[in-house]
Enzyme design. Structure first.
Site, PDB file in Angstrom:
ATOM      1  N   LYS A  79       0.826  -1.269  -0.042  1.00 10.33           N
ATOM      2  CA  LYS A  79      -0.110   0.030  -0.050  1.00 10.33           C
ATOM      3  C   LYS A  79       0.851   1.209  -0.228  1.00 10.33           C
ATOM      4  CE  LYS A  79      -3.850   1.835   2.966  1.00 10.33           C
ATOM      5  NZ  LYS A  79      -4.509   1.740   3.780  1.00 10.33           N
ATOM      6  N   SER A 154      -9.751   1.813   2.799  1.00  3.26           N
ATOM      7  CA  SER A 154      -8.743   2.369   2.099  1.00  3.26           C
ATOM      8  C   SER A 154      -7.928   1.652   1.229  1.00  3.26           C
ATOM      9  CB  SER A 154      -8.130   3.486   3.020  1.00  3.26           C
ATOM     10  OG  SER A 154      -7.240   2.640   3.743  1.00  3.26           O
ATOM     11  N   SER A 178      -9.591  -0.740   6.952  1.00  2.23           N
ATOM     12  CA  SER A 178      -8.984  -0.545   5.691  1.00  2.23           C
ATOM     13  C   SER A 178      -8.629  -1.896   5.057  1.00  2.23           C
ATOM     14  CB  SER A 178      -8.006   0.527   5.661  1.00  2.23           C
ATOM     15  OG  SER A 178      -8.836   1.759   5.548  1.00  2.23           O
TER      16      SER A 178
HETATM   17  N1  GLN Z   1     -12.797   3.894   6.376  1.00  3.42           N
HETATM   18  C1  GLN Z   1     -11.950   4.142   7.677  1.00  3.42           C
HETATM   19  C2  GLN Z   1     -11.644   5.668   7.843  1.00  3.42           C
HETATM   20  O1  GLN Z   1     -11.895   6.431   6.706  1.00  3.42           O
HETATM   21  C3  GLN Z   1     -10.821   3.194   7.865  1.00  3.42           C
HETATM   22  C4  GLN Z   1      -9.424   3.774   7.482  1.00  3.42           C
HETATM   23  C5  GLN Z   1      -8.638   2.701   7.703  1.00  3.42           C
HETATM   24  O2  GLN Z   1      -8.486   1.998   8.262  1.00  3.42           O
HETATM   25  N2  GLN Z   1      -7.496   3.267   7.269  1.00  3.42           N
HETATM   26  O3  GLN Z   1     -11.004   6.260   8.508  1.00  3.42           O
END
Ligand code: GLN
Length: 478
Positions: A79, A154, A178
């Site tokens: 990532k 994400s 994410s």
């Molecule tokens: N969707 C969550 C957020 O926007 C998770 C993000 C993550 O785990 N990096 O904070």
């Protein structure tokens, strides 16, 4: 016979060791797939073709000398919010468009030391902020199962890169879902480890009290292999705990379903908006485990409903402080302005997408004098209640099973401008994150429209072995 890029880690290891193919051939198969598909899916921001082939040649030499380790010669992706030495790492935000870290994150160092082959850096919501990969400044990632749908977020690029066989595994970050949610949307396995299990050194920080880094792969066995290689104490991350790292791979093989107590938290199944097909698929799996001898125990996690509000105070607050360093001076693309203030302001205004700015503003407000007690402190108190909720149920059950997401992958553009709807997409993955416990998403089938469905298994802190065992059992039970 499968194409080489479609193999699992374990299959590729066997084939490489028996000299049925070389790492260069395996790597080339992945790179060819990336070339064919990246324009459409947009899973990769940077493809490290030359580096990959060089690492593959080195891996083949290691194998020829009999010096190989478990991941030697296996192609993977990382990532883009994770630092990779000498390879551009943008976090999907233009402010870091030119950032080339001079070091590897500790977990990446562990993987590189095995001789694995990096094929590229994957697209994500900028700095991990989002649940659909639409908050990337490099464009959204499309779901390999239906390109009109999001890949999740994400870590959408990471999930798509594995699901579409552009590499054999991916390393990603999970602050509040994410890894697990995109794994569910793309039909692969994704593990969020316990807080403290893996070093976050070199993971671009989002919310330091929640951030974790974990693997995404095609089987529970592959996840077990990766989890073991990634785990352990790191003097560069004081939150890592000195607990023995079990051989997860051996653990999942000696498992007795008869002794297992599975908790089913009612709040997760009563949610308005839970898709009927998702609910049915998860309930069918629970029924199968019951038939195999597991004991099913209805449980309640009454504070779960506060996980999203707590998360969206704690995360922006920590974000606003963490992202302060990304200012175009210490890091990032610097706008050339007349005075210092304008340089900061312009660099940040143009380098961050809207969602990141929103979090910084909300967080700055929540931490400001006079509001800290009302917001951040209060959120931390409720967080303790959520942690206790989980501790209480784990007195009586070994694991919890829930859907990973209330619905399968949604349409690109469907929730992008509805901030709250996007936040609520994480309703089943944020409670475990807030509590610091491990969770894995397991692919359990498809909807009538062919979209993958994910089931989440959560365990107590440092309970990775148990959740991996149950995940493996689901594959065996079909
Ligand atoms: N969707 C969550 C957020 O926007 C998770 C993000 C993550 O785990 N990096 O904070």
């Amino acid at each position: 016979m499968k194409n080489l890029n479609e193999l699992t880690i374990e299959q590729a290891r066997a084939g490489l060791d028996k000299k049925e193919f070389t790492s260069v051939e395996l790597t080339q198969a992945c790179l060819d797939r990336i070339h064919d598909r990246n324009e459409e899916l947009n899973a990769f921001i940077t493809v490290t073709e030359e580096l990959a082939l060089e690492e593959a040649r080195k891996a083949d030499e290691m194998i020829a000398k009999g010096e190989q380790k478990m991941l030697t010669g296996i192609p993977y992706s990382v990532k883009d919010a994770i630092c990779t030495k000498d390879v551009r790492s943008t976090a999907s935000a233009k402010i870091l468009d030119n950032y080339v870290p001079p070091f590897d994150a500790t977990v990446i160092k562990n993987i590189r030391e095995q001789g694995a082959v990096l094929v590229g850096k994957t697209n994500c919501d900028a700095f991990g902020h989002g649940a659909s990969n639409e908050h990337s400044m490099y464009g959204p990632v499309k779901n390999p199962h239906d390109t009109r749908k999001v890949a999740g977020g994400s870590s959408g690029g990471a999930a798509a890169s594995v699901a579409d066989h552009q590499c054999l595994f991916a390393i990603a970050e999970d602050t509040g879902g994410s890894i697990r949610q995109p794994a569910a949307f793309c039909g692969i396995y994704g593990l969020r480890p316990s807080y403290g299990r893996n070093s976050r050194y070199g993971i671009m920080p989002m919310a330091s009290s929640l951030d974790t880094v974990g693997p995404m792969a095609k089987t529970a066995g592959d996840i077990a292999i990766l989890a073991e290689i990634m785990a352990g104490v790191d003097e560069r991350d004081a939150t890592t705990v000195p607990e023995v790292v079990p051989s997860y791979k051996d653990e999942i093989e000696k498992f007795e379903i008869k002794n297992l107590k599975i908790g089913i938290p009612k709040e997760y199944f009563e949610l308005e908006g839970l898709d009927a097909e998702v609910k049915e698929a998860v309930e069918n799996k629970i029924e199968e485990l019951k038939k195999q001898g597991a004991e099913i125990v209805p449980v309640s996690l009454p504070y779960t409903k506060y996980a999203i509000p707590v998360y969206y105070i704690a995360v922006p607050s920590e974000d606003s402080s963490n992202l302060g360093r990304i200012d175009g001076i210490r890091y990032g693309v610097q706008s050339d302005r007349e005075n210092l203030y304008d340089t900061y302001a312009h660099s940040r205004a143009h380098g961050f997408p809207e969602e990141v700015k929103r979090r910084i503003m909300v967080g700055t407000y929540a931490l400001s004098a006079g509001y800290y007690d009302a917001y951040y402190r209060k959120a931390q108190k409720v967080r303790t209640l959520i942690i206790q909720d989980f501790e209480n149920v784990f007195q009586n059950v070994d694991v919890l099973i829930t859907p990973t997401s209330p619905f399968p992958a949604f349409g690109i553009g469907e929730k992008k401008d509805d901030v709250i709807a996007m936040y609520l997409a994480d309703v089943f993955v944020s409670p475990g994150a807030v509590a610091g416990i491990p969770g894995i998403s397991v692919p359990i089938g498809n909807t009538k429209d062919g979209l993958p469905i994910g089931l989440q298994i959560m365990g107590p802190r440092m309970g990775e072995s148990k959740i991996l065992q149950v995940a493996e059992r689901m594959r065996i039970s079909g």
